[in-house]
Motif scaffolding. Structure first.
Motif, PDB file in Angstrom:
ATOM      1  N   ARG A   6       1.470  -1.190  -0.096  1.00 29.41           N
ATOM      2  CA  ARG A   6      -0.496  -0.121   0.615  1.00 29.41           C
ATOM      3  C   ARG A   6       0.952   1.736  -0.372  1.00 29.41           C
ATOM      4  N   ASP A   7       1.936   0.768   0.861  1.00 34.97           N
ATOM      5  CA  ASP A   7       2.917   2.250   0.703  1.00 34.97           C
ATOM      6  C   ASP A   7       3.339   2.287  -0.761  1.00 34.97           C
ATOM      7  N   LEU A   8       3.790   1.285  -1.410  1.00 29.37           N
ATOM      8  CA  LEU A   8       4.515   1.501  -2.359  1.00 29.37           C
ATOM      9  C   LEU A   8       3.339   2.410  -3.276  1.00 29.37           C
ATOM     10  N   ASP A   9       2.140   2.342  -3.761  1.00 27.37           N
ATOM     11  CA  ASP A   9       0.986   2.514  -4.265  1.00 27.37           C
ATOM     12  C   ASP A   9       0.512   3.752  -3.828  1.00 27.37           C
ATOM     13  N   ALA A  10       1.209   4.646  -2.247  1.00 27.14           N
ATOM     14  CA  ALA A  10       0.999   5.774  -1.884  1.00 27.14           C
ATOM     15  C   ALA A  10       2.681   6.588  -2.658  1.00 27.14           C
ATOM     16  N   VAL A  11       3.829   5.847  -2.570  1.00 21.65           N
ATOM     17  CA  VAL A  11       4.761   6.446  -3.537  1.00 21.65           C
ATOM     18  C   VAL A  11       4.146   6.610  -4.696  1.00 21.65           C
ATOM     19  N   ALA A  49      16.615  11.423  -6.919  1.00 19.20           N
ATOM     20  CA  ALA A  49      16.948  10.431  -8.074  1.00 19.20           C
ATOM     21  C   ALA A  49      17.385   9.589  -7.411  1.00 19.20           C
ATOM     22  N   ARG A  50      18.762   9.918  -6.360  1.00 21.86           N
ATOM     23  CA  ARG A  50      19.387   9.228  -5.828  1.00 21.86           C
ATOM     24  C   ARG A  50      18.582   8.337  -4.467  1.00 21.86           C
ATOM     25  N   ASN A  51      18.489   9.370  -4.399  1.00 18.34           N
ATOM     26  CA  ASN A  51      18.038   8.224  -3.435  1.00 18.34           C
ATOM     27  C   ASN A  51      16.722   6.861  -3.365  1.00 18.34           C
ATOM     28  N   ALA A  52      16.229   7.309  -4.676  1.00 21.15           N
ATOM     29  CA  ALA A  52      15.673   5.664  -5.103  1.00 21.15           C
ATOM     30  C   ALA A  52      16.238   4.871  -5.524  1.00 21.15           C
ATOM     31  N   ASP A  53      17.886   5.062  -6.201  1.00 17.30           N
ATOM     32  CA  ASP A  53      18.596   4.037  -6.509  1.00 17.30           C
ATOM     33  C   ASP A  53      18.701   3.411  -5.476  1.00 17.30           C
ATOM     34  N   ALA A  54      19.231   4.082  -4.412  1.00 18.61           N
ATOM     35  CA  ALA A  54      20.178   3.983  -2.661  1.00 18.61           C
ATOM     36  C   ALA A  54      18.776   2.864  -2.169  1.00 18.61           C
ATOM     37  N   LEU A  55      17.954   2.945  -1.861  1.00 18.11           N
ATOM     38  CA  LEU A  55      16.790   2.139  -1.483  1.00 18.11           C
ATOM     39  C   LEU A  55      16.556   0.866  -2.298  1.00 18.11           C
ATOM     40  N   ALA A  92      12.916   8.094 -13.986  1.00 17.55           N
ATOM     41  CA  ALA A  92      13.389   6.563 -14.207  1.00 17.55           C
ATOM     42  C   ALA A  92      13.386   6.573 -12.793  1.00 17.55           C
ATOM     43  N   SER A  93      14.055   6.770 -11.864  1.00 17.83           N
ATOM     44  CA  SER A  93      14.653   6.235 -10.729  1.00 17.83           C
ATOM     45  C   SER A  93      13.002   5.289  -9.512  1.00 17.83           C
ATOM     46  N   ALA A  94      11.876   6.090  -9.370  1.00 15.28           N
ATOM     47  CA  ALA A  94      11.252   6.332  -9.822  1.00 15.28           C
ATOM     48  C   ALA A  94      10.416   4.674  -9.589  1.00 15.28           C
ATOM     49  N   ASP A  95      10.282   4.536 -11.439  1.00 15.85           N
ATOM     50  CA  ASP A  95      10.339   3.070 -12.083  1.00 15.85           C
ATOM     51  C   ASP A  95      11.109   1.811 -10.865  1.00 15.85           C
ATOM     52  N   ARG A  96      12.283   1.599 -10.644  1.00 14.67           N
ATOM     53  CA  ARG A  96      13.300   1.215 -10.592  1.00 14.67           C
ATOM     54  C   ARG A  96      13.047   0.361  -9.225  1.00 14.67           C
ATOM     55  N   ILE A  97      12.584   1.785  -8.419  1.00 15.10           N
ATOM     56  CA  ILE A  97      12.265   1.445  -7.015  1.00 15.10           C
ATOM     57  C   ILE A  97      10.995   0.309  -6.889  1.00 15.10           C
ATOM     58  N   GLN A  98      10.099   1.325  -7.904  1.00 15.78           N
ATOM     59  CA  GLN A  98       8.374   0.052  -7.998  1.00 15.78           C
ATOM     60  C   GLN A  98       8.670  -0.575  -7.932  1.00 15.78           C
ATOM     61  N   ALA A  99       9.713  -1.382  -8.956  1.00 13.71           N
ATOM     62  CA  ALA A  99      10.581  -2.592  -9.832  1.00 13.71           C
ATOM     63  C   ALA A  99      10.549  -3.385  -8.989  1.00 13.71           C
ATOM     64  N   ARG A 128      10.683   6.166   1.955  1.00 13.25           N
ATOM     65  CA  ARG A 128      10.721   6.561   0.626  1.00 13.25           C
ATOM     66  C   ARG A 128       9.688   7.568   0.214  1.00 13.25           C
ATOM     67  N   LEU A 129       8.171   7.442   0.855  1.00 12.62           N
ATOM     68  CA  LEU A 129       7.491   8.290   0.721  1.00 12.62           C
ATOM     69  C   LEU A 129       7.359   9.337   1.395  1.00 12.62           C
ATOM     70  N   VAL A 130       8.294   9.553   2.477  1.00 10.00           N
ATOM     71  CA  VAL A 130       8.361  10.754   3.859  1.00 10.00           C
ATOM     72  C   VAL A 130       9.688  11.704   2.653  1.00 10.00           C
ATOM     73  N   GLU A 131      10.058  10.725   1.676  1.00 13.82           N
ATOM     74  CA  GLU A 131      11.418  11.607   1.111  1.00 13.82           C
ATOM     75  C   GLU A 131      10.392  12.207   0.085  1.00 13.82           C
ATOM     76  N   VAL A 132      10.506  11.808  -0.591  1.00 19.83           N
ATOM     77  CA  VAL A 132       8.923  12.224  -1.657  1.00 19.83           C
ATOM     78  C   VAL A 132       8.099  13.493  -0.963  1.00 19.83           C
ATOM     79  N   GLU A 133       7.068  13.328  -0.273  1.00 19.78           N
ATOM     80  CA  GLU A 133       6.270  14.460   0.766  1.00 19.78           C
ATOM     81  C   GLU A 133       7.038  15.509   0.924  1.00 19.78           C
ATOM     82  N   LEU A 134       7.793  15.720   2.263  1.00 22.97           N
ATOM     83  CA  LEU A 134       8.663  16.677   2.647  1.00 22.97           C
ATOM     84  C   LEU A 134       9.326  17.260   1.238  1.00 22.97           C
ATOM     85  N   HIS A 135      10.254  16.606   0.155  1.00 24.56           N
ATOM     86  CA  HIS A 135      10.714  16.938  -0.199  1.00 24.56           C
ATOM     87  C   HIS A 135      10.033  17.933  -1.071  1.00 24.56           C
TER      88      HIS A 135
END
Length: 227
Positions: A6-11, A49-55, A92-99, A128-135
């Protein structure tokens, strides 16, 4: 209960909001200052973007970052890029973390993040949701703490209250908003009570607001350690 799927959907939804909003910028605005000291909007987008790849690294069993220096260097390298490059990289990085999150994952395992911090893999999508929303707020492009989804605000307030719980440098603190009550800080003594609108409380806990809009009784507004 944590629900990583569910959190991935929110991301995904939060990322789409951010990408849509950022698409209205131009290169000059991208190189302009964000709300984070010393960072342009380009720095914020590059970090996301780099945080997505890090996760993704964490999900796939690799170190989150090669090193702290490499993390900083990657952000500085990517920050000056044109808006079109920034948005394409972020998508692209968001797609990678989603996958990576949608693949069969043992969400119950413990993973290591930066600086020796460990957590359950199940919490990574929310992180990851925290990163996206707050940033998104940090970009200073019209999205404010008051615009955050109510559920997210409550969950992040709870997360940060837990983070500061037991911290020797934070006095015992009772937090009140229209959404609920939390306790944080060190043990013992009469707690300071901090109350106010949910967005202002979250802003104070997350280091995005100075707490001037909050009501404080029983002492001074606690100074919180950096996140």
């Amino acid at each position: 209960m944590i629900d990583p799927k569910r959190d991935l959907d929110a991301v995904h939804e939060a990322t789409e909001r951010l990408l849509t909003a950022a698409a209205s910028l131009d290169n000059a605005a991208t190189s302009g200052p964000s709300r984070l000291p010393g960072w342009t909007r380009g720095h914020v987008l590059a970090h996301l973007a780099r945080n997505a790849d890090a996760l993704v690294n964490v999900l796939e069993g690799r170190p989150m970052y090669e090193s702290a220096a490499a993390r900083e260097a990657d952000i500085e390298r990517d920050a000056p890029r044109a808006l079109t490059e920034q948005l394409a990289d972020l998508r692209a990085s968001a797609d990678r973390i989603q996958a990576a999150g949608e693949r069969d994952t043992d969400w119950s395992r413990t993973v290591e993040l930066r600086n020796g911090v460990t957590d359950s893999a199940s919490r990574l999508p929310f992180r990851r949701l925290v990163e996206v929303e707050l940033h998104h707020v940090d970009l200073d492009i019209g999205y404010e703490l008051e615009d955050l989804p109510k559920e997210f605000t409550e969950r992040e307030t709870d997360f940060l209250a837990q983070r500061f719980s037991g911290h020797a440098d934070v006095p015992p603190t009772r937090i009140l908003t229209d959404a609920g009550e939390w306790h944080t800080g060190g043990p013992g003594g009469t707690p300071v009570t901090v109350s106010g609108p949910a967005a202002d409380v979250l802003g104070w806990l997350a280091g995005r607001r100075d707490g001037a809009a909050l009501e404080v009784s029983g002492g001074l507004l606690p100074a919180l350690p950096p996140l």
